[in-house]
Design a protein around this motif. Structure first.
Motif, short mmCIF file in Angstrom:
data_model
loop_
_atom_site.label_atom_id
_atom_site.label_comp_id
_atom_site.label_asym_id
_atom_site.label_seq_id
_atom_site.Cartn_x
_atom_site.Cartn_y
_atom_site.Cartn_z
N VAL A 1 0.84 -1.20 0.00
CA VAL A 1 0.00 0.00 0.00
C VAL A 1 0.88 1.24 0.00
CG1 VAL A 1 -1.63 1.36 1.35
CG2 VAL A 1 -2.00 -1.07 1.07
N MET A 2 1.93 1.24 0.79
CA MET A 2 2.83 2.39 0.83
C MET A 2 3.51 2.61 -0.52
SD MET A 2 4.40 1.91 4.69
CE MET A 2 5.54 3.29 4.60
N LYS A 3 3.90 1.53 -1.16
CA LYS A 3 4.53 1.65 -2.48
C LYS A 3 3.52 2.07 -3.54
CE LYS A 3 8.39 -1.49 -1.65
NZ LYS A 3 9.07 -2.76 -2.03
N LEU A 4 2.26 1.61 -3.40
CA LEU A 4 1.20 2.04 -4.30
C LEU A 4 1.00 3.55 -4.21
CD1 LEU A 4 -1.33 1.48 -6.15
CD2 LEU A 4 -2.62 1.15 -4.01
N ASN B 1 -7.01 -3.02 -2.64
CA ASN B 1 -7.24 -4.45 -2.36
C ASN B 1 -6.10 -5.31 -2.88
OD1 ASN B 1 -9.69 -3.77 -1.23
ND2 ASN B 1 -10.93 -4.56 -2.92
N GLN B 2 -5.67 -5.04 -4.11
CA GLN B 2 -4.60 -5.85 -4.70
C GLN B 2 -3.30 -5.72 -3.92
OE1 GLN B 2 -5.76 -7.99 -7.05
NE2 GLN B 2 -7.60 -6.85 -6.49
N LYS C 1 -6.34 -10.91 4.12
CA LYS C 1 -7.52 -11.57 3.56
C LYS C 1 -8.61 -10.56 3.26
CE LYS C 1 -6.63 -16.05 5.74
NZ LYS C 1 -7.15 -17.10 6.66
N VAL C 2 -8.73 -10.24 1.97
CA VAL C 2 -9.70 -9.25 1.50
C VAL C 2 -10.53 -9.88 0.38
CG1 VAL C 2 -10.00 -6.98 0.43
CG2 VAL C 2 -8.14 -7.34 2.05
N LEU C 3 -11.85 -9.62 0.37
CA LEU C 3 -12.68 -10.08 -0.73
C LEU C 3 -12.21 -9.42 -2.02
CD1 LEU C 3 -15.24 -11.59 -1.74
CD2 LEU C 3 -16.50 -9.47 -1.33
N ASP C 4 -11.82 -10.22 -2.99
CA ASP C 4 -11.27 -9.69 -4.25
C ASP C 4 -12.41 -9.41 -5.24
OD1 ASP C 4 -9.57 -8.86 -6.21
OD2 ASP C 4 -8.70 -10.83 -6.62
N ALA C 5 -13.16 -8.34 -4.97
CA ALA C 5 -14.29 -7.98 -5.82
C ALA C 5 -13.81 -7.29 -7.09
CB ALA C 5 -15.23 -7.06 -5.05
#
Length: 338
Positions: free
Chosen positions: A58-61, A204-205, A213-217
């Motif tokens: 997330v930090m790199k994103l 999410n990705q 663990k995240v729902l990959d919608a």
């Protein structure tokens, strides 16, 4: 010779002089220890970052793949010039941490943002014993008392189902880091399809890549026909409210998830149909419980109702409390993106 303080406030942010590190600095420094990846705690311009493993992608994103970043797990420690530094779960969002600093028998903990309820997404909050505790108090008034999240998600799913049965799509607004994933993981997928805004999908990705663990919608794309969204629920950041991006979901109903939804009139000001009281911060009782659990002799309070909450700690709990002026915002009452 006067002994160095374990923590002090400098123009750049909270500073540990013995270790020569800053915690969540708001101006560029050489070494930044990051409690979590929300934008009021994690900023551009630091030469080196130290954060929890779950925050890495997330930090790199958010700041680019080329940032100098070291990660650490909960309970792991580093020694820097005699200071033992370790990360402990804050329960706020994935990767959120309390930073424990120990030097010559004195312990200080910088909690960042935190909540006590296990959200099923983040590693749950753990109290850390210390002499000094730096605590937020975003919702530091007795009026703030959260319902159990199972009750809140029951209301959200009921709202979605009712919309679907009346041929309306549902759009729910939640911060793209933390709140959106929490909502996703508690939706009743038997009601209909679930989609997410591009910023939520990107987040999410990044989290999934770090084993969260995240729902990959699926994300909403320009190529998707309107018929694809019939009876669906779409998760989007607050910045999407009133944007042209919303047109393809019509007819729809909107809702916001925020602790501020407990304040009368907030929903109306944000021009949404419904509001659900769901916060990733501790409520009044949670703050008191967390602080008492540390056994701290002195508490420094940041962002929120610092004066009222500090007076309560002093007069009722007999805990020495000091207001600390920082640039941390907590959960913004304007509901802007994190």
């Amino acid at each position: 010779m006067e002994e160095k303080k374990l923590l002090e406030l400098k123009p750049q942010g909270l500073y540990c002089p013995q270790a020569d590190v800053f915690i969540d600095p708001w101006k560029p420094v050489d070494k930044a220890v990051i409690t979590h990846a929300h934008s009021d705690h994690f900023r551009w311009g630091m030469k080196h970052y130290l954060a929890h493993h779950h925050s890495e992608n997330v930090m790199k994103l958010r700041l680019g793949q080329d940032i100098s970043l070291q990660t650490i797990g909960y309970g792991e420690s580093l020694e820097i010039n005699g200071v033992k530094l370790s990360f402990h779960p804050a329960g706020h969002i994935p990767g959120s941490a309390q930073i424990r600093l120990e030097y010559k028998g004195k312990v200080a903990v910088v909690s960042g943002d935190y909540k006590l309820e296990d959200d099923g997404l983040s590693v749950p909050f753990e109290p850390v014993r210390c002499h000094e505790f730096i605590s937020e108090c975003t919702f530091g008034l007795p009026v703030y008392k959260w319902e159990a999240q199972d009750e809140v998600f029951g209301k959200i799913n009921k709202w979605w189902k009712n919309n679907a049965e009346n041929n309306r799509n549902s759009v729910i607004f939640a911060y793209s880091l933390g709140k959106a994933q929490r909502v996703l993981n508690h939706l009743d997928a038997s009601i209909g399809e679930v989609f997410v805004h591009g910023s939520v999908w990107n987040t999410n990705q990044a989290l999934i890549a770090n084993q969260v663990k995240v729902l990959d919608a699926p994300k909403v794309t320009a190529e998707m026909p309107k018929s694809k969204f019939k009876g669906a629920i779409i998760i989007a950041p607050p910045s999407a409210i009133g944007s042209s991006w919303m047109k393809k979901f019509a007819p729809y109903r909107t809702a916001v998830c925020s602790g501020w939804m407990s304040v009368r009139g907030t929903r109306r000001r944000r021009a949404v149909d419904s509001g659900f009281v769901l916060s990733d911060h501790a409520d009044w009782e949670g703050l008191i419980s967390a602080i008492k659990g540390t056994g701290a002799e002195k508490v420094f309070l940041t962002h929120g109702s610092t004066a009222v909450f500090g007076r309560y700690l002093e007069e009722v709990e007999k805990i020495h409390a000091v207001e600390l002026k920082t640039l941390f915002q907590g959960e913004s009452s304007s509901l802007d993106e994190d």
